[in-house]
Scaffold this motif. Sequence first.
Motif, PDB file in Angstrom:
ATOM      1  N   ILE A 495       1.061  -1.077   0.078  1.00 42.17           N
ATOM      2  CA  ILE A 495      -0.198  -0.068   0.035  1.00 42.17           C
ATOM      3  C   ILE A 495       0.467   1.638  -0.043  1.00 42.17           C
ATOM      4  N   MET A 496       0.363   1.801  -1.152  1.00 45.38           N
ATOM      5  CA  MET A 496       1.677   3.443  -1.111  1.00 45.38           C
ATOM      6  C   MET A 496       0.508   4.559  -2.089  1.00 45.38           C
ATOM      7  N   ILE A 505       6.925  10.306  -2.000  1.00 48.52           N
ATOM      8  CA  ILE A 505       8.026   9.649  -1.285  1.00 48.52           C
ATOM      9  C   ILE A 505       7.206   8.252  -1.005  1.00 48.52           C
ATOM     10  N   SER A 506       6.084   8.439  -0.409  1.00 50.02           N
ATOM     11  CA  SER A 506       5.786   7.056  -0.259  1.00 50.02           C
ATOM     12  C   SER A 506       5.347   5.847  -1.065  1.00 50.02           C
ATOM     13  N   VAL A 507       5.178   6.368  -2.855  1.00 53.53           N
ATOM     14  CA  VAL A 507       5.282   6.082  -3.943  1.00 53.53           C
ATOM     15  C   VAL A 507       6.771   5.436  -4.518  1.00 53.53           C
ATOM     16  N   GLU A 508       7.686   6.373  -4.421  1.00 50.01           N
ATOM     17  CA  GLU A 508       9.001   5.798  -4.186  1.00 50.01           C
ATOM     18  C   GLU A 508       9.104   4.480  -3.018  1.00 50.01           C
ATOM     19  N   SER A 509       9.172   4.394  -2.064  1.00 51.55           N
ATOM     20  CA  SER A 509       9.306   3.331  -0.964  1.00 51.55           C
ATOM     21  C   SER A 509       8.874   2.507  -1.906  1.00 51.55           C
ATOM     22  N   MET A 547       0.893   2.151 -11.408  1.00 48.49           N
ATOM     23  CA  MET A 547       2.168   2.019 -10.430  1.00 48.49           C
ATOM     24  C   MET A 547       3.475   3.021 -11.383  1.00 48.49           C
ATOM     25  N   LEU A 548       3.819   2.447 -12.657  1.00 43.72           N
ATOM     26  CA  LEU A 548       5.431   2.690 -12.246  1.00 43.72           C
ATOM     27  C   LEU A 548       5.359   4.407 -13.112  1.00 43.72           C
ATOM     28  N   ALA A 612       2.866   0.905   2.798  1.00 40.38           N
ATOM     29  CA  ALA A 612       5.027   2.318   2.498  1.00 40.38           C
ATOM     30  C   ALA A 612       4.136   3.509   2.785  1.00 40.38           C
ATOM     31  N   LEU A 613       3.529   3.630   3.686  1.00 39.51           N
ATOM     32  CA  LEU A 613       2.883   5.302   3.870  1.00 39.51           C
ATOM     33  C   LEU A 613       4.164   5.471   4.757  1.00 39.51           C
TER      34      LEU A 613
END
Length: 916
Positions: A495-496, A505-509, A547-548, A612-613
């Motif tokens: 989960i991002m 940054i959450s999406v990167e994680s 996602m990318l 991953a939030l």
Amino acid sequence: MKIGIFFGGPSREREISFAGGRTVYDNLDKSLFQAVPIFVDSLGNFILLDWQYIYKGTIRDFYPPVAALPASEHKLQVYLESLGELSVAEQDQIISQVGRRVLPQELGLLMDFAFLALHGPGGEDGAIQGLLEWYGIPYSGSGILPSAFGIDKIAQKKLLKALGRPTPDFRVITAAEWDVADPEATLGYLVRELGLPLVFKAPRQGSSIGVSILREQDVAKFEAAIERSLFRKTMIREEWQGLGQQGQLAWLQQLTDIREGIGLPVQLTVISDQLTDENSTLDTQNSTLLYHPEALLNKLNELFQTVEAVRLTNVDGETQVLVESFVAGREFSCIVVEDPNGEPLALPPTEIVKGEELFDYRSKYLPGLSRKVTPIDLPEAEIQRIREACQEMFTTFGFQVYARLDGFLGKDNQLFLNDPNTTSGMLPASFFFHQAAEIGLNPSQFLTYLIRTSLAARRRAGMRPVKLASLLQQLDEAVASRQHEEKQRTKVAVIMGGYSSERHISVESGRNIYEKLSSSVKYEPLPVFLTGSAQEHKLYLLPINVMLKDNADDIREKIEYAEAGHDLHPILQRIRREAEPITSTYAGQPTAQPRRILFEELAELVDEVFIALHGRPGEDGALQRQLEQYGLPYNGSGVVSSSVTINKFETNKRLREAGLRVAEHRMANRLEWEADAESFYRSLETQFPYPFIAKPADDGCSSAVKKIKNRAELEAFCHLMFRDQEDLETTAANTLHLGFKEEFPRKDAFLVETLIERDGAQHFLEITGGLLTHWRPDGTYDVEVFEASEALATGEVLSLEEKFLAGEGQNITPARYAADVQERQRISEEVKHELRRVAEVLNIQGYARIDAFVRVRETGAVEVIIIEVNSLPGMTPATCIFHQTALNGYTPYDFIDRILEFGKERTSRLQLETKS
């Protein structure tokens, strides 16, 4: 199959190469390949790198090793070339501390295939390709000739002109011509020939390094643009002395940066007469070669006692400048790959929507600073025209396997192609993976396809046909077997996203976690995006192509687009049909659109969850509470602990009550400010003398963390924090020196803390320390605290880029508490003891990152002042928690696996307790 990954290298793009090599290392399918990391240093040595160094944030964090660095008053990090002329024995000694030297003739014993993640000269110019050809080692991408052509912008321009293909008009200025030219006359000539604006490029560099745009006929700006492309810099005494000591240091750091400045070593040449004199000349008898930034600093201070001006020239600078007419239009980038028949297939072109006029290094690699719109928003016929032009250039230039082609669509609808790259950047959300995702390939699958295609290309070119035929057969059989295993892996929802200032940054994680798990043999990750509000969390199952996307806002936009009922862009449907021979073998059927799911459905789809939030939502316990309702195991701390650590004020309060050191602090509330702003300011100023720290109480990632030095900055901070509108007030933003697109959240209160300073300590440093928890048989758990990293901020506080952007942050792991090894370890154990106490007081579970300052007194006494606790720390590829876990023997995958297993065990124990 053993895959040698070549990364690093001598070029100015070595940090992006290093980060890209790590991406390849992590994403190689572990059931098909064994990764062999070959780090290439800036002197061209091949090093079989000890795996833990792959996870350093930057090359300078580990190489050259701390033990090899000369004494530095300002603790400046440097590359190997700043150590001066080194003998082979001295180089071997340095290399032995991070791995072992590999001689070229040994490469074939270590690998079956070379994956080239090198960029620029030495990586994309045919040099390494020629070496591998000599030893019969198959490699990725194009061969010698197209690689050599692909790096030479001037040769490309000449060929395009000769073929009658549209390309911006250009002129070439050599360094020798420039040295004797009249700048004003030269500028006049260029403006007459090419018009304004003018674009200046270093012809053998990538990543927009050495590029400038001149919009007005200004001689001084023109000279600066030429110098930038030649990697030179002229400094005048008056300007130097006007900078002051701190300004000189900042100028030096920028100058020696290999991406933004000219880099080292430099030749310093005295300009014999004042610059205002038209007859000023270079005093070539008075030149000095300087390797280290502090040697350069000292030399400038010495010379400017007597001389008026000097010129600094990088010893590996360019000898030509490419000057182009400016193309006003829409900028795009398109990846072209070979299909299984060896024919070019253009993936969906991406439009680059820039926030600033130049798509520079920072805009390319930091999420959120520019937007990547895929496919470019044009009618299908226009996009097809771009694709066909890119495919034609791919064939014309003789490229093989893949390439990235950039271009512009002018206002008159004229199509310009320029700057083809035979090696694209390989960060997780780069064009390379971003566009491959549009046909349904995740990074692991795309890399497998490229290795297979590269083997076929090398065999077609005549390299060891029998051996490569055998390798191709083995790989094809293994890929077919891998497809069968897909259904047997543990399903994990990653989960991002979110809706806070930490969403990018959450999406990167999240992407990093997804990629680590997707290349494993144990897990099958499902990317899930969270949006909505604190009142309602909305979950969306993401296809790989969404996602990318470049950042969280782009992902949310795609979700809204799908929910509005829009169909998939027809060009995507077309390209996916064309790509079916690839995807049917390597990916299966991609999901076309993001899909809303409820928590009930999530519980049916997956076995466990990785959150991953960062900040709210995610770290505050609310999401954890919902997951527990459905019996889903998750990573990190539980509901109660998370609800405490998200609140920095409450965290400080509890730690102080437990006897731990924290900064003096208080909350500053909007209601108090609105009632009487002047009284509010005076109250803060009385309790906290300037400078002090102001920051949100429930956000992390250095978002809106500011050192407040005066009343004007305090007022500006309050106006921004307590604003009603989304947009930032320009005056206040300028007062706080906010960067381009810097996030600044709106809150009803913020935290004020005393600035933690040296306070007479013999040694003083900022650290960040990670930890991991392990279950004991009796139901309690141990806390394993890792060696902390020393965080070096270039500004007043650690920035977002320094924490998370590959190649930006400077972290030394383990932290340099003392020069003596035994004393350093004694201090480290005391620091770890304090961090363990923090974890116990706050009931941290799973893992965490704790930020602190450390003072070491002359008596040897150690003081640890806690700044904040992150219960779901950033897990981007460059974050320093991976540097720390590596010292304890955990690869990033091992670390993530331990975190997931801890969460699964916790859920099992809770369920047993409930039943009993």
